[in-house]
Motif scaffolding. Sequence first.
Motif, PDB file in Angstrom:
ATOM      1  N   MET A  32       1.041  -0.895   0.329  1.00 42.30           N
ATOM      2  CA  MET A  32       0.190  -0.526  -0.382  1.00 42.30           C
ATOM      3  C   MET A  32       0.830   1.139   0.126  1.00 42.30           C
ATOM      4  N   ALA A  33       0.856   2.108  -0.767  1.00 38.18           N
ATOM      5  CA  ALA A  33       1.316   3.590  -0.884  1.00 38.18           C
ATOM      6  C   ALA A  33       1.484   4.972  -0.086  1.00 38.18           C
ATOM      7  N   ILE A  34       2.054   4.949   0.383  1.00 39.87           N
ATOM      8  CA  ILE A  34       1.831   6.259   1.447  1.00 39.87           C
ATOM      9  C   ILE A  34       1.994   7.470   0.756  1.00 39.87           C
ATOM     10  N   THR A  35       0.977   8.358   0.785  1.00 34.23           N
ATOM     11  CA  THR A  35       1.272   9.549   0.741  1.00 34.23           C
ATOM     12  C   THR A  35       1.363  10.701   1.240  1.00 34.23           C
ATOM     13  N   VAL A  36       1.144  11.804   1.159  1.00 34.34           N
ATOM     14  CA  VAL A  36       1.111  12.346   1.792  1.00 34.34           C
ATOM     15  C   VAL A  36       0.402  13.708   1.433  1.00 34.34           C
ATOM     16  N   PRO A  37      -0.597  14.559   2.158  1.00 34.76           N
ATOM     17  CA  PRO A  37      -2.103  15.444   2.109  1.00 34.76           C
ATOM     18  C   PRO A  37      -1.472  16.283   0.897  1.00 34.76           C
ATOM     19  N   ARG A  38      -2.011  16.787  -0.601  1.00 33.81           N
ATOM     20  CA  ARG A  38      -1.724  17.763  -0.684  1.00 33.81           C
ATOM     21  C   ARG A  38      -1.637  18.724  -0.105  1.00 33.81           C
ATOM     22  N   ARG A  39      -0.613  19.851   0.020  1.00 33.77           N
ATOM     23  CA  ARG A  39      -0.376  20.854   0.868  1.00 33.77           C
ATOM     24  C   ARG A  39      -1.124  22.431  -0.725  1.00 33.77           C
ATOM     25  N   GLN A  40      -1.036  23.254   0.270  1.00 34.59           N
ATOM     26  CA  GLN A  40      -1.073  24.941  -0.271  1.00 34.59           C
ATOM     27  C   GLN A  40      -0.080  25.712   0.611  1.00 34.59           C
ATOM     28  N   LEU A  41       0.436  26.635   0.492  1.00 38.73           N
ATOM     29  CA  LEU A  41       0.292  27.867   1.204  1.00 38.73           C
ATOM     30  C   LEU A  41      -0.395  28.471   2.382  1.00 38.73           C
ATOM     31  N   PHE A  42      -0.511  28.948   3.286  1.00 41.30           N
ATOM     32  CA  PHE A  42      -1.582  30.032   4.513  1.00 41.30           C
ATOM     33  C   PHE A  42      -0.978  30.790   4.451  1.00 41.30           C
ATOM     34  N   ILE A  43      -1.727  31.825   3.834  1.00 40.34           N
ATOM     35  CA  ILE A  43      -1.408  33.263   3.424  1.00 40.34           C
ATOM     36  C   ILE A  43      -2.520  34.020   3.996  1.00 40.34           C
ATOM     37  N   GLY A  44      -2.503  34.873   4.341  1.00 40.60           N
ATOM     38  CA  GLY A  44      -4.017  35.804   4.581  1.00 40.60           C
ATOM     39  C   GLY A  44      -5.306  35.205   5.797  1.00 40.60           C
ATOM     40  N   GLY A  45      -5.017  34.518   5.913  1.00 33.44           N
ATOM     41  CA  GLY A  45      -6.016  33.140   6.370  1.00 33.44           C
ATOM     42  C   GLY A  45      -6.624  32.613   5.593  1.00 33.44           C
ATOM     43  N   GLN A  46      -6.163  32.145   4.368  1.00 30.34           N
ATOM     44  CA  GLN A  46      -6.680  31.027   3.476  1.00 30.34           C
ATOM     45  C   GLN A  46      -5.105  30.136   3.017  1.00 30.34           C
ATOM     46  N   TRP A  47      -6.086  29.496   2.747  1.00 31.12           N
ATOM     47  CA  TRP A  47      -4.941  28.679   1.610  1.00 31.12           C
ATOM     48  C   TRP A  47      -4.822  28.984   0.159  1.00 31.12           C
ATOM     49  N   THR A  48      -3.708  29.058  -0.058  1.00 37.01           N
ATOM     50  CA  THR A  48      -3.425  29.335  -1.248  1.00 37.01           C
ATOM     51  C   THR A  48      -2.386  28.689  -2.355  1.00 37.01           C
ATOM     52  N   GLU A  49      -2.342  28.272  -3.624  1.00 37.18           N
ATOM     53  CA  GLU A  49      -1.439  27.825  -5.060  1.00 37.18           C
ATOM     54  C   GLU A  49       0.087  29.160  -4.556  1.00 37.18           C
ATOM     55  N   PRO A  50       0.630  28.479  -4.547  1.00 33.69           N
ATOM     56  CA  PRO A  50       1.953  29.815  -4.748  1.00 33.69           C
ATOM     57  C   PRO A  50       1.805  30.042  -6.013  1.00 33.69           C
ATOM     58  N   LEU A  51       2.265  30.928  -5.928  1.00 34.78           N
ATOM     59  CA  LEU A  51       2.455  32.351  -7.288  1.00 34.78           C
ATOM     60  C   LEU A  51       3.128  31.770  -8.815  1.00 34.78           C
ATOM     61  N   ARG A  52       3.806  30.781  -9.042  1.00 36.04           N
ATOM     62  CA  ARG A  52       4.485  30.420  -9.615  1.00 36.04           C
ATOM     63  C   ARG A  52       4.130  28.469  -9.738  1.00 36.04           C
ATOM     64  N   ARG A  53       2.635  27.964  -8.674  1.00 42.33           N
ATOM     65  CA  ARG A  53       2.164  26.874  -9.331  1.00 42.33           C
ATOM     66  C   ARG A  53       3.343  26.033  -8.973  1.00 42.33           C
ATOM     67  N   GLN A  54       4.776  25.855  -8.883  1.00 45.65           N
ATOM     68  CA  GLN A  54       5.176  24.585  -8.600  1.00 45.65           C
ATOM     69  C   GLN A  54       4.965  24.392  -7.446  1.00 45.65           C
ATOM     70  N   THR A  55       5.111  22.410  -7.626  1.00 43.43           N
ATOM     71  CA  THR A  55       5.774  22.556  -6.272  1.00 43.43           C
ATOM     72  C   THR A  55       7.291  21.953  -6.062  1.00 43.43           C
ATOM     73  N   LEU A  56       7.080  20.731  -4.854  1.00 43.05           N
ATOM     74  CA  LEU A  56       8.713  20.114  -4.670  1.00 43.05           C
ATOM     75  C   LEU A  56       7.956  18.890  -4.201  1.00 43.05           C
ATOM     76  N   PRO A  57       9.215  17.975  -4.582  1.00 37.80           N
ATOM     77  CA  PRO A  57       8.785  16.384  -4.114  1.00 37.80           C
ATOM     78  C   PRO A  57       8.976  16.335  -2.711  1.00 37.80           C
ATOM     79  N   VAL A  58       8.316  15.817  -1.814  1.00 31.98           N
ATOM     80  CA  VAL A  58       8.662  14.704  -0.504  1.00 31.98           C
ATOM     81  C   VAL A  58       8.921  13.341  -1.168  1.00 31.98           C
ATOM     82  N   VAL A  59       9.872  12.685  -0.483  1.00 28.45           N
ATOM     83  CA  VAL A  59      10.931  11.922  -0.862  1.00 28.45           C
ATOM     84  C   VAL A  59      11.219  11.001   0.160  1.00 28.45           C
TER      85      VAL A  59
END
Length: 139
Positions: free
Chosen positions: A1-28
Amino acid sequence: MAITVPRRQLFIGGQWTEPLRRQTLPVVNPATEDIIGYIPAATSEDVELAVEAARKALTRNKGNDWSKASGAVRARYLRAIAAKVTERKSELANLEAIDCGKPLDEAAWDMDDVAGCFEYYADLAEGLDAKQKAPLLFR
């Protein structure tokens, strides 16, 4: 069974948002070298937005000025965080184990340490009230 980390966003100004450049980093998972999820790749522009949001938050509610909050009020927040960590200890320990590649028992001890740190600083915050003659707000 593959374990995955829940998708996260940035918490800015009291709300969850995507980073401006919409880029991600892998969690290994270092134990298996599997990619188990992705986290947002914040840039300096995202940091600037977060700093600006924090500045606005400090001036928005002058009647609820955190800098003048009593140690007892601050301690309530710190203890609430400790309680949430304890409540979600199993989930957080699992995530810590796969993120760090460490044994689950050790990750669970780490969560106890995290909760303990918040409790420790809550005790210190309450001790401030006895040492300071500042007005006690937010009772």
